[in-house]
Design a protein around this motif. Structure first.
Motif, PDB file in Angstrom:
ATOM      1  N   LEU A   9       0.870  -1.171   0.000  1.00  0.00           N
ATOM      2  CA  LEU A   9       0.000   0.000   0.000  1.00  0.00           C
ATOM      3  C   LEU A   9       0.909   1.224   0.000  1.00  0.00           C
ATOM      4  CD1 LEU A   9      -2.768   1.388   0.161  1.00  0.00           C
ATOM      5  CD2 LEU A   9      -2.584   1.249   2.657  1.00  0.00           C
ATOM      6  N   LEU A  10       0.780   2.055  -1.026  1.00  0.00           N
ATOM      7  CA  LEU A  10       1.578   3.264  -1.157  1.00  0.00           C
ATOM      8  C   LEU A  10       0.696   4.469  -0.852  1.00  0.00           C
ATOM      9  CD1 LEU A  10       4.156   4.786  -2.098  1.00  0.00           C
ATOM     10  CD2 LEU A  10       3.216   4.644  -4.427  1.00  0.00           C
ATOM     11  N   VAL A  11       1.085   5.245   0.162  1.00  0.00           N
ATOM     12  CA  VAL A  11       0.316   6.414   0.590  1.00  0.00           C
ATOM     13  C   VAL A  11       1.143   7.656   0.271  1.00  0.00           C
ATOM     14  CG1 VAL A  11      -0.966   7.486   2.479  1.00  0.00           C
ATOM     15  CG2 VAL A  11      -0.563   4.999   2.500  1.00  0.00           C
ATOM     16  N   GLU A  12       0.780   8.332  -0.802  1.00  0.00           N
ATOM     17  CA  GLU A  12       1.513   9.512  -1.288  1.00  0.00           C
ATOM     18  C   GLU A  12       0.501  10.488  -1.867  1.00  0.00           C
ATOM     19  OE1 GLU A  12       3.645  12.335  -2.177  1.00  0.00           O
ATOM     20  OE2 GLU A  12       5.009  10.696  -1.628  1.00  0.00           O
ATOM     21  N   ASP A  13       0.521  11.742  -1.384  1.00  0.00           N
ATOM     22  CA  ASP A  13      -0.474  12.705  -1.842  1.00  0.00           C
ATOM     23  C   ASP A  13      -0.117  13.382  -3.157  1.00  0.00           C
ATOM     24  OD1 ASP A  13       1.555  13.972  -0.193  1.00  0.00           O
ATOM     25  OD2 ASP A  13       0.375  15.812  -0.320  1.00  0.00           O
ATOM     26  N   GLU A  14       1.134  13.398  -3.553  1.00  0.00           N
ATOM     27  CA  GLU A  14       1.516  14.018  -4.821  1.00  0.00           C
ATOM     28  C   GLU A  14       1.371  13.007  -5.948  1.00  0.00           C
ATOM     29  OE1 GLU A  14       5.026  16.498  -4.873  1.00  0.00           O
ATOM     30  OE2 GLU A  14       4.976  16.583  -2.684  1.00  0.00           O
ATOM     31  N   GLU A  26       6.283  -1.831  -8.881  1.00  0.00           N
ATOM     32  CA  GLU A  26       5.834  -2.887  -9.805  1.00  0.00           C
ATOM     33  C   GLU A  26       7.021  -3.481 -10.552  1.00  0.00           C
ATOM     34  OE1 GLU A  26       2.804  -0.846 -12.032  1.00  0.00           O
ATOM     35  OE2 GLU A  26       1.298  -1.194 -10.460  1.00  0.00           O
ATOM     36  N   ASP A  27       7.977  -2.628 -10.946  1.00  0.00           N
ATOM     37  CA  ASP A  27       9.191  -3.114 -11.594  1.00  0.00           C
ATOM     38  C   ASP A  27       9.997  -4.026 -10.663  1.00  0.00           C
ATOM     39  OD1 ASP A  27       8.571  -1.698 -13.889  1.00  0.00           O
ATOM     40  OD2 ASP A  27      10.020  -0.080 -13.509  1.00  0.00           O
ATOM     41  N   MET A  28       9.840  -3.831  -9.366  1.00  0.00           N
ATOM     42  CA  MET A  28      10.537  -4.658  -8.375  1.00  0.00           C
ATOM     43  C   MET A  28       9.784  -5.950  -8.076  1.00  0.00           C
ATOM     44  SD  MET A  28      11.729  -1.579  -5.806  1.00  0.00           S
ATOM     45  CE  MET A  28      12.567  -2.637  -4.607  1.00  0.00           C
ATOM     46  N   GLY A  29       8.634  -6.138  -8.725  1.00  0.00           N
ATOM     47  CA  GLY A  29       7.898  -7.385  -8.571  1.00  0.00           C
ATOM     48  C   GLY A  29       6.751  -7.347  -7.582  1.00  0.00           C
ATOM     49  N   PHE A  30       6.382  -6.156  -7.104  1.00  0.00           N
ATOM     50  CA  PHE A  30       5.286  -6.029  -6.150  1.00  0.00           C
ATOM     51  C   PHE A  30       3.986  -5.670  -6.865  1.00  0.00           C
ATOM     52  CE2 PHE A  30       9.084  -4.960  -3.671  1.00  0.00           C
ATOM     53  CZ  PHE A  30       8.941  -5.833  -2.602  1.00  0.00           C
ATOM     54  N   ARG A  31       2.867  -6.033  -6.246  1.00  0.00           N
ATOM     55  CA  ARG A  31       1.570  -5.476  -6.620  1.00  0.00           C
ATOM     56  C   ARG A  31       1.408  -4.238  -5.752  1.00  0.00           C
ATOM     57  NH1 ARG A  31      -2.690  -8.967  -4.953  1.00  0.00           N
ATOM     58  NH2 ARG A  31      -1.221  -9.763  -3.448  1.00  0.00           N
ATOM     59  N   VAL A  32       0.776  -3.208  -6.290  1.00  0.00           N
ATOM     60  CA  VAL A  32       0.697  -1.937  -5.567  1.00  0.00           C
ATOM     61  C   VAL A  32      -0.720  -1.391  -5.597  1.00  0.00           C
ATOM     62  CG1 VAL A  32       1.619   0.413  -5.396  1.00  0.00           C
ATOM     63  CG2 VAL A  32       3.069  -1.422  -6.296  1.00  0.00           C
ATOM     64  N   GLU A  33      -1.187  -0.952  -4.439  1.00  0.00           N
ATOM     65  CA  GLU A  33      -2.406  -0.156  -4.342  1.00  0.00           C
ATOM     66  C   GLU A  33      -1.962   1.223  -3.885  1.00  0.00           C
ATOM     67  OE1 GLU A  33      -5.290  -1.982  -1.765  1.00  0.00           O
ATOM     68  OE2 GLU A  33      -5.566  -3.674  -3.120  1.00  0.00           O
ATOM     69  N   THR A  34      -2.536   2.258  -4.477  1.00  0.00           N
ATOM     70  CA  THR A  34      -2.134   3.614  -4.118  1.00  0.00           C
ATOM     71  C   THR A  34      -3.310   4.418  -3.587  1.00  0.00           C
ATOM     72  OG1 THR A  34      -2.539   4.462  -6.361  1.00  0.00           O
ATOM     73  CG2 THR A  34      -0.319   3.633  -5.885  1.00  0.00           C
ATOM     74  N   VAL A  35      -3.009   5.280  -2.629  1.00  0.00           N
ATOM     75  CA  VAL A  35      -3.988   6.221  -2.083  1.00  0.00           C
ATOM     76  C   VAL A  35      -3.280   7.549  -1.837  1.00  0.00           C
ATOM     77  CG1 VAL A  35      -5.470   4.460  -1.030  1.00  0.00           C
ATOM     78  CG2 VAL A  35      -3.614   5.471   0.301  1.00  0.00           C
ATOM     79  N   GLY A  36      -4.066   8.626  -1.709  1.00  0.00           N
ATOM     80  CA  GLY A  36      -3.495   9.954  -1.549  1.00  0.00           C
ATOM     81  C   GLY A  36      -3.727  10.604  -0.203  1.00  0.00           C
ATOM     82  N   SER A  37      -4.349   9.884   0.749  1.00  0.00           N
ATOM     83  CA  SER A  37      -4.616  10.496   2.056  1.00  0.00           C
ATOM     84  C   SER A  37      -4.592   9.437   3.159  1.00  0.00           C
ATOM     85  CB  SER A  37      -5.986  11.176   2.058  1.00  0.00           C
ATOM     86  OG  SER A  37      -7.020  10.201   2.031  1.00  0.00           O
ATOM     87  N   ALA A  38      -4.471   9.908   4.386  1.00  0.00           N
ATOM     88  CA  ALA A  38      -4.478   9.020   5.547  1.00  0.00           C
ATOM     89  C   ALA A  38      -5.839   8.335   5.690  1.00  0.00           C
ATOM     90  CB  ALA A  38      -4.141   9.801   6.816  1.00  0.00           C
ATOM     91  N   ARG A  39      -6.895   9.073   5.427  1.00  0.00           N
ATOM     92  CA  ARG A  39      -8.251   8.513   5.531  1.00  0.00           C
ATOM     93  C   ARG A  39      -8.417   7.331   4.583  1.00  0.00           C
ATOM     94  NH1 ARG A  39     -12.185   9.070   2.397  1.00  0.00           N
ATOM     95  NH2 ARG A  39     -11.358  10.892   1.347  1.00  0.00           N
ATOM     96  N   GLU A  40      -8.004   7.523   3.321  1.00  0.00           N
ATOM     97  CA  GLU A  40      -8.093   6.435   2.345  1.00  0.00           C
ATOM     98  C   GLU A  40      -7.215   5.255   2.763  1.00  0.00           C
ATOM     99  OE1 GLU A  40      -8.469   8.140  -2.072  1.00  0.00           O
ATOM    100  OE2 GLU A  40      -6.825   9.062  -0.924  1.00  0.00           O
TER     101      GLU A  40
END
Length: 132
Positions: A9-14, A26-40
């Motif tokens: 889980l990647l939490v980055e607002d920019e 993903e290039d490193m072989g991970f699946r990634v979910e992204t969100v932009g806020s602490a609430r999400e």
């Protein structure tokens, strides 16, 4: 990449940084979910149960600090490794997080080498053949 690849889980607002970091993971072989806020992020952690192999949190989020989010995640899932990413040094971390062996720090800007080291420090293995 398979459905069995570790989920991050990647939490980055920019948005641009979020996209670049997700592609790198993903290039490193991970699946990634992204969100932009602490609430999400908390909604995802609650919904995913034990699904995440790690959470990467930007220290400066719009709705609360990354350190506060890390503490909330710790309260719900003490086992999940957390990487706090910041353009500042580790002094931005709260003392309770600094002493936690499941919390790492990653200086921005970061690349594959920095992520690999942060993950290794937390016991998360990266497929080294992808790093060549």
């Amino acid at each position: 990449m398979t459905d069995h690849a570790p989920l991050i889980l990647l939490v980055e607002d920019e948005a641009m940084l979020r996209l670049a970091a997700a592609e790198l993971l993903e290039d490193m072989g991970f699946r990634v979910e992204t969100v932009g806020s602490a609430r999400e992020a908390m909604a995802h952690v609650v919904a995913a149960g034990t699904g995440y192999s790690a959470v990467i949190i930007d220290v400066g989020l719009p709705d609360r600090s990354g350190a506060e989010l890390a503490k909330d995640i710790r309260g719900r899932r003490a086992d999940i490794p957390i990487v706090i990413a910041s353009g500042y040094d580790e002094s931005v971390l709260d003392g309770t997080l600094v002493g936690d062996p499941r919390v790492g720090f990653l200086g921005k800007p970061y690349g594959m080498k920095g992520l690999t080291q942060a993950f290794a420090d937390l016991g998360i293995e990266v497929d080294r053949t992808l790093l060549s």
